[in-house]
Design an enzyme around this catalytic site. Structure first.
Site, PDB file in Angstrom:
ATOM      1  CG  HIS A  93      -2.092  -0.900   1.051  1.00 44.99           C
ATOM      2  ND1 HIS A  93      -2.010  -2.236   1.331  1.00 44.99           N
ATOM      3  CD2 HIS A  93      -3.362  -0.689   0.618  1.00 44.99           C
ATOM      4  CE1 HIS A  93      -3.181  -2.805   1.082  1.00 44.99           C
ATOM      5  NE2 HIS A  93      -4.016  -1.892   0.647  1.00 44.99           N
ATOM      6  N   GLY A  94       2.035   1.202   0.538  1.00 40.35           N
ATOM      7  CA  GLY A  94       2.851   2.410   0.547  1.00 40.35           C
ATOM      8  C   GLY A  94       4.133   2.203   1.310  1.00 40.35           C
TER       9      GLY A  94
END
Lengths: 282, 478
Positions: free
Chosen positions: B325-326
């Site tokens: 996701h990041g």
């Protein structure tokens, strides 16, 4: 499916028709703008005040003034008004423009639906687009605002509904906005601003004595040095910095406000006297 | 070109109008490929080179794998594809994070590191199309699929604009046959597509964007000025923001694809009605969770190596899922938390008495079931707080407030809770109805007045409940 689509269309048409029929009763803003523009055209006063609710509250009880102060308006609304009511402004000897934050810079937000709906024409979108580099979506927004009352009033209907449905809507949203403004203040201060549109507005009013007033708010905001530089060569323009008007003079400046930004009757009396005196009107 | 803009719908009108004039699949695919590249190039034309590079590499490697007979050569080629794709992803998405952390670590031990940061812009949707192409080559390596013969068809599979920038991560076994084969479209497709698009726009514009205003306020306010109730309400708002945002995008993508005669997979299935973490992951971002299951959890050994190995595999899968996701510690922590939830619930399910009690509670009646759903929702929301937090410090501070006595009910908390209920309650009731009917298209089978009431409600809300600023889709940054 077709029947469902027809029913939906009917619902939208009914909404549009209802708004057109009861527009004046429904929106204080529409009535306010219409009344102000009408008064502007008929005015025999020497002085006009251009601004928004900041100055509407400040000059509420002053006499002998023409107020062009639509709620929530800023530079581009004032640009549209001076453009479309050019001749009416020729009659005024004194023009007072009030502002706060960055409302005089080219970077100020445009309320496209307001301009499209009340203050301008659909053709303005090209003009404004050239100035602001309007996006495709902003242009569609503008055009829809100029043809549909539902589109034009959507924000106002929403606010009305929210104020009925949500607990302390106005005070909570105002404090949220104030916190957000505070957070973005540093960014805004660092940003380079330009004043081409303001220069156009001032050029239209070059026959008059113009006073530009930085209005007092409960919170602080900076005056952009580039704004002062832009105003310096204009002999008919004076700049009044009244941001700290109440703070500098009174121990309890909050007593002069009804909320974070608008002055009450007592504050209005003091502030309007100060501005009109220094503008040479009184 | 965001899905919630007039510009996108103007673009879509041109795409659909021309597409349906073209009679052959070849011409339709060429048109869609051109439009997909225009769509992607509209974000930043420089990203086009990257997606093209990824396409070329995987096209040729997949054919190499298919032709190769020797297992070692096949393995070498699939490794090359994985390494190349993950290197591209790593450089663009994770380089800055790891270099910053490494510099900090080396500074801590007294060294003066000077590893340069590259300041590269993260290409939109890189995580989505990288995982999509990876699954393609791995499927061919596993002999679960044949490579695509035509380069342009494969390029369309990688860049198909409705799902390019935020999924669903389509498997080649689902999307490629639709690209290559003859597509049929009927009047029902328009109805279905319209339903998806209207529902998706509602979730994005009415739910997510309005929740964003509340969420941004809570997470930008110093924690010392927040009460526990405000943190809880802000986190609930984020739960609905991220759901509305992502499920909304997936629905619009599905609707747009439907208008073009394609059938994309369902990416969400009412995730907040879940009772356990494994059920939640079967309902939330299904294309990613099934990808992680098939290409990570099972290859790691899944649940085949005994209890401890299963827990290890669950934790590893969820941490990598978090990192997907990041590049940031909150995402890692969120992944760890999700892994831990899966493990704890699995342990709980293993204790017979406890599992029996829980089952009895849930089966006692609908009220008890909804109470259990609401209870599990609290666990999900704590995860969302980790996900949304601006920093590790904020997580610690917010958690300590939650365990303190600062439970003042402020004006903001009441206001925010009312707004959440006002906007999400009708949606949740609608989803509960769909859930009970066990038919996602149940609405299309109701009478015309009921259908008109649905569309009327959606249109009025889309008109009135649009926040002043358009919000970018959250998952675009992943």
């Amino acid at each position: 499916m077709r029947l469902a689509a027809a029913l939906c269309l009917l619902l939208l048409c009914a909404g549009e028709l209802g708004l057109r029929l009861f527009e004046d009763r429904f929106s204080t803003n529409a009535a306010q703008i219409a009344a102000q523009l009408d008064a502007l055209e008929r005015s025999s006063d020497d002085t006009v005040v251009i601004g928004n609710s900041l100055s509407a509250h400040a000059f509420e009880h002053s006499e002998g003034l023409t107020l062009v102060t639509p709620d929530s308006s800023g530079l581009y609304e004032w640009y549209a008004i001076t453009k479309h009511h050019d001749a009416a402004f020729d009659r005024f000897e004194t023009v007072i423009i009030t502002y706060a934050w960055n409302q005089l810079s080219d970077q100020h937000t445009i309320l496209l639906d307001t301009i499209g709906g009340y203050l301008g024409t659909a053709g303005d979108v090209m003009d404004l687009g050239e100035r602001k580099g309007l996006s495709f979506d902003a242009r569609v927004d503008y055009l829809l605002g100029s043809v549909s009352k539902l589109w034009l009033y959507k924000t106002r209907i929403r606010r009305k509904l929210e104020s009925v449905l949500l607990h302390r809507y106005e005070s909570v949203t105002q404090s949220m906005n104030a916190a957000a403004n505070e957070r973005t203040q540093a960014d805004q201060d660092a940003r380079k601003r330009s004043y081409r549109t303001m220069a156009d507005v001032l050029a239209r009013l070059d026959h008059a004595r113009i006073t530009i007033v930085a209005m007092p708010l409960q919170t602080e905001y900076p005056v952009d040095p580039d704004l002062l530089t832009a105003l310096q060569p204009l002999a008919n323009v004076q700049f009044l910095d009244l941001r700290n008007y109440f703070r500098d003079r009174y121990a309890d400046p909050e007593q002069f406000y009804i909320d974070h930004i608008h002055v009450n009757t007592e504050g209005a009396a003091l502030l309007s006297t100060e501005i009109l005196t220094r503008a040479g009107v009184q | 070109m965001l899905f919630n803009t007039f510009l996108f719908f103007a673009f879509l009108a041109v795409v659909v109008a021309v597409y349906h004039q073209l009679r052959s699949v070849r011409l339709q695919n060429s048109w869609l490929l051109l439009c997909s590249y225009v769509f992607y190039g509209a974000w930043d034309w420089r990203f086009l080179g990257l997606i093209l590079l990824s396409t070329v590499i995987d096209y040729f490697i997949s054919h190499g794998i298919h032709r190769a007979e020797a297992p070692t050569q096949r393995k070498r080629l699939v490794t090359l594809s994985i390494v190349t794709n993950l290197t591209l992803l790593g450089v663009f998405k994770y380089y800055g994070f790891f270099v910053t952390e490494l510099n900090d670590l080396l500074s801590l031990i007294g060294l003066a590191p000077n590893i340069p940061l590259l300041n590269i812009v993260l290409p939109v949707g890189i995580s989505f199309y990288t995982f999509q192409t990876l699954s393609y080559t791995i499927d061919i390596y596993r002999r679960q699929n044949e490579p695509c013969e035509n380069f342009f068809d494969f390029a369309l599979y990688v860049s198909f604009f409705p799902q390019l920038v935020a999924g669903p991560i389509e498997r080649s076994t689902n999307l490629l046959p639709q690209i290559v084969g003859q597509r049929t479209s009927g009047a029902g497709d328009f109805r279905e597509g319209l339903y998806y698009i209207a529902s998706g726009l509602f979730k994005k514009v009415v739910i997510a964007d309005n929740m964003a205003v509340l969420v941004n306020h809570v997470f930008a306010t110093p924690v010392s000025e927040l009460s526990a109730v405000e943190i809880i309400v802000g986190t609930y708002a984020f739960a609905f923001q991220i759901y509305g945002d992502f499920a909304g995008y997936s629905l619009i993508a599905k609707g747009v694809a439907r208008w073009l005669g394609f059938d994309l997979m369902w990416n969400f299935n009412h995730p907040y009605f879940s009772l356990t973490p494994s059920e939640f992951w079967n309902r939330w971002h299904i294309s990613l969770s099934s990808w992680l299951r098939d290409y990570l959890y099972i290859p790691l050994g899944g649940n085949r190596g005994g209890t401890v190995m299963t827990y290890r595999n669950l934790m590893a899968t969820m941490v990598i899922g978090g990192l997907w996701h990041g590049a940031g510690w909150p995402f890692v922590l969120w992944g760890l938390y999700q892994g831990l939830l899966l493990v704890v619930f699995r342990v709980g399910e293993g204790v017979d008495a406890l599992a029996r009690q829980c089952r009895r509670f849930v089966d006692a009646g609908p009220v008890f079931r909804w109470l259990a759903v609401f209870g599990f929702f609290q666990f999900v929301c704590y995860g969302w707080m980790l996900f949304r937090a601006e920093s590790f410090d904020q997580i610690v501070q917010m958690t300590s407030v939650l365990f303190s006595s600062r439970y003042e009910v402020t004006d903001f908390a009441i206001f925010a809770l009312q707004q959440i209920l006002l906007l999400t309650l009708p949606l949740l009731l609608f989803e509960a109805w769909i859930e009970r009917r066990q038919d996602r298209l149940a609405l299309l089978k109701v009478s015309a007045p009921k259908l008109a009431a649905f569309y009327g409600y959606v249109v009025i809300n889309l008109l009135l409940w649009v926040p002043p600023a358009k919000q970018v889709f959250i998952y675009f940054q992943f």
